[in-house]
Design a protein around this motif. Structure first.
Motif, mmCIF file in Angstrom:
data_model
loop_
_atom_site.group_PDB
_atom_site.id
_atom_site.type_symbol
_atom_site.label_atom_id
_atom_site.label_comp_id
_atom_site.label_asym_id
_atom_site.label_seq_id
_atom_site.Cartn_x
_atom_site.Cartn_y
_atom_site.Cartn_z
ATOM 1 N N SER A 3 -14.052 64.767 12.148
ATOM 2 C CA SER A 3 -13.300 64.443 13.597
ATOM 3 C C SER A 3 -15.350 64.000 14.234
ATOM 4 O O SER A 3 -15.104 64.778 14.659
ATOM 5 N N THR A 4 -14.734 62.664 14.371
ATOM 6 C CA THR A 4 -15.902 62.035 15.957
ATOM 7 C C THR A 4 -15.202 60.975 16.651
ATOM 8 O O THR A 4 -15.344 60.556 16.114
ATOM 9 N N HIS A 5 -16.289 61.224 18.028
ATOM 10 C CA HIS A 5 -16.442 60.317 18.338
ATOM 11 C C HIS A 5 -16.819 58.988 18.362
ATOM 12 O O HIS A 5 -17.939 58.696 18.120
ATOM 13 N N ILE A 6 -16.545 57.660 18.564
ATOM 14 C CA ILE A 6 -17.136 56.506 17.742
ATOM 15 C C ILE A 6 -17.227 55.480 19.229
ATOM 16 O O ILE A 6 -15.893 55.187 19.248
ATOM 17 N N ALA A 7 -18.072 55.151 19.295
ATOM 18 C CA ALA A 7 -18.157 53.597 20.113
ATOM 19 C C ALA A 7 -16.977 54.182 21.201
ATOM 20 O O ALA A 7 -15.928 53.087 21.713
ATOM 21 N N GLY A 8 -17.561 55.417 22.199
ATOM 22 C CA GLY A 8 -16.799 55.777 23.260
ATOM 23 C C GLY A 8 -17.525 55.029 24.307
ATOM 24 O O GLY A 8 -18.662 54.932 24.385
ATOM 25 N N PHE A 41 -19.725 51.319 29.791
ATOM 26 C CA PHE A 41 -20.727 50.474 28.703
ATOM 27 C C PHE A 41 -22.326 50.992 29.838
ATOM 28 O O PHE A 41 -22.747 50.786 30.747
ATOM 29 N N SER A 42 -22.229 52.501 29.607
ATOM 30 C CA SER A 42 -23.328 53.111 31.093
ATOM 31 C C SER A 42 -24.321 52.635 30.264
ATOM 32 O O SER A 42 -24.951 52.996 29.153
ATOM 33 N N ILE A 43 -25.573 51.947 31.203
ATOM 34 C CA ILE A 43 -27.750 51.867 30.338
ATOM 35 C C ILE A 43 -27.830 53.141 30.716
ATOM 36 O O ILE A 43 -28.583 53.755 29.737
ATOM 37 N N GLU A 44 -27.042 54.423 31.479
ATOM 38 C CA GLU A 44 -27.947 56.121 32.055
ATOM 39 C C GLU A 44 -27.285 56.719 30.535
ATOM 40 O O GLU A 44 -28.476 57.284 30.544
ATOM 41 N N ARG A 45 -26.389 56.455 29.991
ATOM 42 C CA ARG A 45 -26.180 57.517 28.440
ATOM 43 C C ARG A 45 -25.023 56.733 28.208
ATOM 44 O O ARG A 45 -24.225 56.312 27.826
ATOM 45 N N GLY A 46 -25.084 57.431 26.754
ATOM 46 C CA GLY A 46 -23.466 57.189 25.673
ATOM 47 C C GLY A 46 -23.941 55.486 25.104
ATOM 48 O O GLY A 46 -25.108 55.308 25.303
ATOM 49 N N PHE A 47 -22.966 54.902 24.789
ATOM 50 C CA PHE A 47 -22.758 53.790 23.606
ATOM 51 C C PHE A 47 -24.042 53.190 24.000
ATOM 52 O O PHE A 47 -24.243 52.637 22.887
ATOM 53 N N THR A 70 -24.837 49.768 15.459
ATOM 54 C CA THR A 70 -23.800 50.667 16.472
ATOM 55 C C THR A 70 -24.065 52.723 15.603
ATOM 56 O O THR A 70 -24.285 52.268 14.494
ATOM 57 N N ASP A 71 -22.757 53.256 16.108
ATOM 58 C CA ASP A 71 -23.050 54.377 15.416
ATOM 59 C C ASP A 71 -22.344 54.736 13.653
ATOM 60 O O ASP A 71 -21.758 54.976 13.091
ATOM 61 N N VAL A 72 -21.426 53.391 14.146
ATOM 62 C CA VAL A 72 -20.759 52.970 12.149
ATOM 63 C C VAL A 72 -21.805 52.421 11.569
ATOM 64 O O VAL A 72 -22.002 52.783 10.337
ATOM 65 N N HIS A 132 -15.486 50.630 21.031
ATOM 66 C CA HIS A 132 -16.376 49.406 21.443
ATOM 67 C C HIS A 132 -16.319 48.695 19.752
ATOM 68 O O HIS A 132 -18.078 48.022 19.905
ATOM 69 N N ASN A 133 -16.158 49.593 18.899
ATOM 70 C CA ASN A 133 -16.161 48.886 17.692
ATOM 71 C C ASN A 133 -16.115 47.290 17.915
ATOM 72 O O ASN A 133 -15.530 46.731 17.934
ATOM 73 N N THR A 134 -17.888 46.236 17.089
ATOM 74 C CA THR A 134 -17.336 45.585 16.611
ATOM 75 C C THR A 134 -16.430 44.704 15.509
ATOM 76 O O THR A 134 -16.236 45.887 14.999
#
Length: 262
Positions: A22-27, A30-36, A46-48, A68-70
């Protein structure tokens, strides 16, 4: 959040034991400082795509959120047989966005529904998740037919079982499977007439309309009582006491103060 070595070794262990990852994906937002988005800007992938390049993405993965999956991500997820878990109310309360769940279904991805737990939006009501799934996908696509009541129910039941690799044991009412059954009473004034019971159940019903819940043939809940929990009130009171103590020790008691506007 983790190293490539940890991801690879974790995958090999899960594969050896026949378990799911189990993993968080494209979550997240839309933070520039952190995250996806920060990761996407730094690496260009992308993480995928990252898991694909590692050669690890397959049916063992439960990809949670997928906000945010493409479209390419969804095609790759479908191609390898990985599973996407959509948690609509969790994403909404955080302002994270509306995941492309309907597009994932169209791409051939096995999409299940989840709550993400009460720590995010207070709810573990799967009836609420089915309704939210329909509402949010219809808003995203401006199409009131994009996710049907039947599809939402499948996402909450048999698709979830498939995601766990347990579709031959649970997820549907069939001879030979475990007797996992939830019985709902829809004779409620807020539900109204039942011309189309399934639509009324998902769009007007609530999780607490359940009269009985049977797990593997054993009654786990019936008419407001839990046979395995002799003192429910004490249990909740103790959980509240422990939680309040932890919050105070963490110096976050101010978060309990109502945020009324002056």
């Amino acid at each position: 959040m983790s190293t490539e070595e940890l991801i690879c070794r974790g995958y090999e262990l899960a594969k050896k034991l026949g378990l799911r990852i189990s993993t968080h994906i494209a979550g997240g937002t839309f933070s520039i400082e952190r995250g996806f988005l920060k990761y996407l800007r730094e690496t260009g992938r992308t993480d995928v795509r990252y898991l694909m390049q590692l050669g690890l993405l397959d049916r063992h993965w439960l990809l949670i959120h997928g906000i945010h999956n493409t479209e390419l991500d969804l095609e790759q997820i479908a191609h390898v047989g990985a599973n996407l878990v959509y948690t609509p109310t969790s994403e909404a309360i955080r302002g994270g966005g509306i995941a492309p769940a309907a597009n994932a279904v169209r791409a051939g991805v096995n999409v299940a529904l989840g709550t993400d737990g009460p720590m995010v939006d207070y709810s573990v009501d799967m009836v609420e998740q089915m309704k939210a799934c329909m509402l949010m996908q219809h808003v995203r696509h401006l199409d009131p037919t994009r996710i049907s009541a039947e599809r939402a129910l499948e996402m909450a039941t048999i698709n979830a079982a498939k995601a766990l690799g347990l579709e031959n044991e649970i997820g549907s009412l069939e001879a030979g499977k475990r007797a996992d059954i939830a019985v709902f009473d829809l004779r409620k004034p807020y539900v109204g007439v039942l011309h189309r019971p399934l639509s009324s159940f998902i769009c007007a019903g609530k999780g607490n309309d359940a009269r009985a819940v049977i797990v593997n043939g054993e009654i786990a809940y019936q008419d407001g009582k839990f046979p395995r929990c002799s003192d429910r009130d004490w249990l909740f009171a103790e959980a509240e006491r422990i939680g309040a103590n932890l919050v105070e020790r963490a110096g976050l008691s101010h978060r309990f103060v109502p945020a009324w506007r002056s």
